[in-house]
Design a protein around this motif. Sequence first.
Motif, PDB file in Angstrom:
ATOM      1  N   LEU A  77       0.858  -1.171   0.000  1.00 49.89           N
ATOM      2  CA  LEU A  77       0.000   0.000   0.000  1.00 49.89           C
ATOM      3  C   LEU A  77       0.902   1.232   0.000  1.00 49.89           C
ATOM      4  CD1 LEU A  77      -3.015   0.875   0.203  1.00 49.89           C
ATOM      5  CD2 LEU A  77      -2.702   0.936   2.696  1.00 49.89           C
ATOM      6  N   ASN A  78       0.780   2.061  -1.026  1.00 53.38           N
ATOM      7  CA  ASN A  78       1.642   3.238  -1.179  1.00 53.38           C
ATOM      8  C   ASN A  78       0.837   4.508  -0.939  1.00 53.38           C
ATOM      9  OD1 ASN A  78       4.129   1.882  -2.187  1.00 53.38           O
ATOM     10  ND2 ASN A  78       2.748   1.263  -3.829  1.00 53.38           N
ATOM     11  N   ILE A  79       1.280   5.284   0.054  1.00 55.01           N
ATOM     12  CA  ILE A  79       0.563   6.500   0.428  1.00 55.01           C
ATOM     13  C   ILE A  79       1.560   7.642   0.590  1.00 55.01           C
ATOM     14  CG2 ILE A  79      -0.939   7.585   2.148  1.00 55.01           C
ATOM     15  CD1 ILE A  79      -1.980   4.855   2.884  1.00 55.01           C
TER      16      ILE A  79
ATOM     17  N   PHE B  77     -10.458  20.360   5.528  1.00 57.84           N
ATOM     18  CA  PHE B  77     -10.819  18.957   5.736  1.00 57.84           C
ATOM     19  C   PHE B  77      -9.676  18.072   5.266  1.00 57.84           C
ATOM     20  CE2 PHE B  77     -15.063  17.976   7.223  1.00 57.84           C
ATOM     21  CZ  PHE B  77     -15.009  16.599   7.388  1.00 57.84           C
ATOM     22  N   TRP B  78      -9.336  17.110   6.094  1.00 52.38           N
ATOM     23  CA  TRP B  78      -8.383  16.101   5.658  1.00 52.38           C
ATOM     24  C   TRP B  78      -9.080  15.180   4.659  1.00 52.38           C
ATOM     25  CZ3 TRP B  78      -3.483  16.748   6.417  1.00 52.38           C
ATOM     26  CH2 TRP B  78      -3.026  17.433   7.540  1.00 52.38           C
ATOM     27  N   ASN B  79      -8.498  15.086   3.472  1.00 53.04           N
ATOM     28  CA  ASN B  79      -9.057  14.240   2.423  1.00 53.04           C
ATOM     29  C   ASN B  79      -8.032  13.216   1.962  1.00 53.04           C
ATOM     30  OD1 ASN B  79     -11.856  15.196   1.208  1.00 53.04           O
ATOM     31  ND2 ASN B  79     -10.751  17.037   1.851  1.00 53.04           N
ATOM     32  N   LEU B  80      -8.483  11.984   1.816  1.00 54.93           N
ATOM     33  CA  LEU B  80      -7.674  10.976   1.143  1.00 54.93           C
ATOM     34  C   LEU B  80      -8.066  11.030  -0.329  1.00 54.93           C
ATOM     35  CD1 LEU B  80      -5.593   8.788   2.111  1.00 54.93           C
ATOM     36  CD2 LEU B  80      -7.383   7.132   1.646  1.00 54.93           C
ATOM     37  N   ILE B  81      -7.085  11.268  -1.202  1.00 59.42           N
ATOM     38  CA  ILE B  81      -7.383  11.444  -2.620  1.00 59.42           C
ATOM     39  C   ILE B  81      -6.655  10.395  -3.462  1.00 59.42           C
ATOM     40  CG2 ILE B  81      -7.749  13.921  -2.317  1.00 59.42           C
ATOM     41  CD1 ILE B  81      -5.032  14.399  -3.640  1.00 59.42           C
ATOM     42  N   TRP B  82      -7.173  10.176  -4.676  1.00 59.24           N
ATOM     43  CA  TRP B  82      -6.528   9.296  -5.636  1.00 59.24           C
ATOM     44  C   TRP B  82      -6.908   9.756  -7.037  1.00 59.24           C
ATOM     45  CZ3 TRP B  82     -10.466   8.026  -2.337  1.00 59.24           C
ATOM     46  CH2 TRP B  82     -11.693   7.678  -2.916  1.00 59.24           C
TER      47      TRP B  82
ATOM     48  N   ALA C 132      -4.901  -4.718  -2.495  1.00 55.74           N
ATOM     49  CA  ALA C 132      -4.596  -4.110  -1.193  1.00 55.74           C
ATOM     50  C   ALA C 132      -5.225  -2.725  -1.082  1.00 55.74           C
ATOM     51  CB  ALA C 132      -3.088  -4.030  -0.992  1.00 55.74           C
ATOM     52  N   ALA C 133      -5.087  -1.910  -2.136  1.00 55.56           N
ATOM     53  CA  ALA C 133      -5.640  -0.559  -2.126  1.00 55.56           C
ATOM     54  C   ALA C 133      -7.169  -0.587  -2.094  1.00 55.56           C
ATOM     55  CB  ALA C 133      -5.149   0.216  -3.347  1.00 55.56           C
ATOM     56  N   LYS C 134      -7.762  -1.502  -2.858  1.00 59.87           N
ATOM     57  CA  LYS C 134      -9.228  -1.619  -2.861  1.00 59.87           C
ATOM     58  C   LYS C 134      -9.736  -2.028  -1.482  1.00 59.87           C
ATOM     59  CE  LYS C 134     -13.407  -2.103  -4.705  1.00 59.87           C
ATOM     60  NZ  LYS C 134     -14.137  -2.686  -3.570  1.00 59.87           N
ATOM     61  N   ALA C 135      -9.052  -2.970  -0.848  1.00 65.66           N
ATOM     62  CA  ALA C 135      -9.457  -3.414   0.488  1.00 65.66           C
ATOM     63  C   ALA C 135      -9.348  -2.275   1.489  1.00 65.66           C
ATOM     64  CB  ALA C 135      -8.594  -4.601   0.929  1.00 65.66           C
ATOM     65  N   TYR C 136      -8.308  -1.431   1.344  1.00 66.60           N
ATOM     66  CA  TYR C 136      -8.135  -0.329   2.284  1.00 66.60           C
ATOM     67  C   TYR C 136      -9.243   0.707   2.121  1.00 66.60           C
ATOM     68  CZ  TYR C 136      -6.275   3.563   4.892  1.00 66.60           C
ATOM     69  OH  TYR C 136      -6.131   4.593   5.796  1.00 66.60           O
ATOM     70  N   LEU C 137      -9.606   0.999   0.889  1.00 71.20           N
ATOM     71  CA  LEU C 137     -10.672   1.966   0.652  1.00 71.20           C
ATOM     72  C   LEU C 137     -11.992   1.459   1.231  1.00 71.20           C
ATOM     73  CD1 LEU C 137     -11.046   4.721  -0.638  1.00 71.20           C
ATOM     74  CD2 LEU C 137     -11.671   3.580  -2.770  1.00 71.20           C
ATOM     75  N   ASP C 138     -12.273   0.176   1.058  1.00 68.79           N
ATOM     76  CA  ASP C 138     -13.484  -0.415   1.629  1.00 68.79           C
ATOM     77  C   ASP C 138     -13.451  -0.336   3.158  1.00 68.79           C
ATOM     78  OD1 ASP C 138     -14.379  -1.021  -0.898  1.00 68.79           O
ATOM     79  OD2 ASP C 138     -13.690  -3.106  -0.852  1.00 68.79           O
ATOM     80  N   TYR C 139     -12.278  -0.562   3.731  1.00 69.89           N
ATOM     81  CA  TYR C 139     -12.110  -0.489   5.187  1.00 69.89           C
ATOM     82  C   TYR C 139     -12.426   0.918   5.690  1.00 69.89           C
ATOM     83  CZ  TYR C 139      -9.494  -0.078   9.602  1.00 69.89           C
ATOM     84  OH  TYR C 139      -9.114   0.184  10.895  1.00 69.89           O
TER      85      TYR C 139
END
Length: 309
Positions: free
Chosen positions: A95-97, A267-272, A281-288
Amino acid sequence: MNYTLNQLQIFLKIVETKSITKAAELLFLSQPAVSIQLKNLQNQFEIPLTEIIGRQLYVTPFGEEIADASRRIITEVDAMKHKTMVYKGFLAGQLNIAIVSTGKYVMPYFLSGFLQQHEGIDLKMDVTNRFKVLKSIEQNEVDFALVSVMPDNLQVENIPLMLNKLYLVGNVKRAERFLKDGSIDMANLPLIYREKGSATRRSMENFLSKHHIDVTKKMQLTSNEAVKQAVIAGLGFSVMPLIGIKSELLNNELKIIPINGLPVTTFWNLIWLKGKKFTPAAKAYLDYLKTQKEDLISQNFQWHEDYEL
């Protein structure tokens, strides 16, 4: 050759930062420990990997080739690990952030539970300035980025995480003196700014411009932590995110000064990137995040959500 994966990973961080000190900070190691590992790796080659000219570290052409080989080795080792986990029936991958520097007070709390659930997922999190964060998103180098101000020139999607509140903050003794006088003129305060490109600086400058405050005494520092320490030491005042000063407020090292128009809230936003194809892994994290976000805020940041002067 008896080099270790740890030595190669440390060497790559030195190559990336061109600095033993910065590499040590990013790896949460002491400077002597990083220097020793670089020396142990160097001892296995007759040709220099790095050289010091003046006070600047440079990577030699040979060192760059060893760095390229090191990246391939570490990538293959990670791939073997992930394949093993997949064969065992676990979700695996990397997972790369990328996050802005003040995001380090936020992002770990939104990651911890997920990584505990999925031990086969490795995290690579780059903590840097806003310019580099947006560049990594634009070039599709990361899965996600955490920002407090949405980009103007990128096609992105997002999930809002939580409020970001910015207050005027000062050393307790200096702040109490101003409060005792009964009036505070921000134009006459020595104000400490983040570097250009910082979202915190942008919010601070927007506030000053909106309220027609012409600051005469300015200082600039290149990280939120540096600004915080300078304010604690009494060098000046700054508009800072509440999320990063909880301990200092509790320990009576910093004091929030009430000013009309503050706090500034973003606002803190997670963006992509819009249309990005996620890894498992990334899809699972977004669902989480979509299912756990509210509980995580309640568990870890209720003090921040409820805070009022």
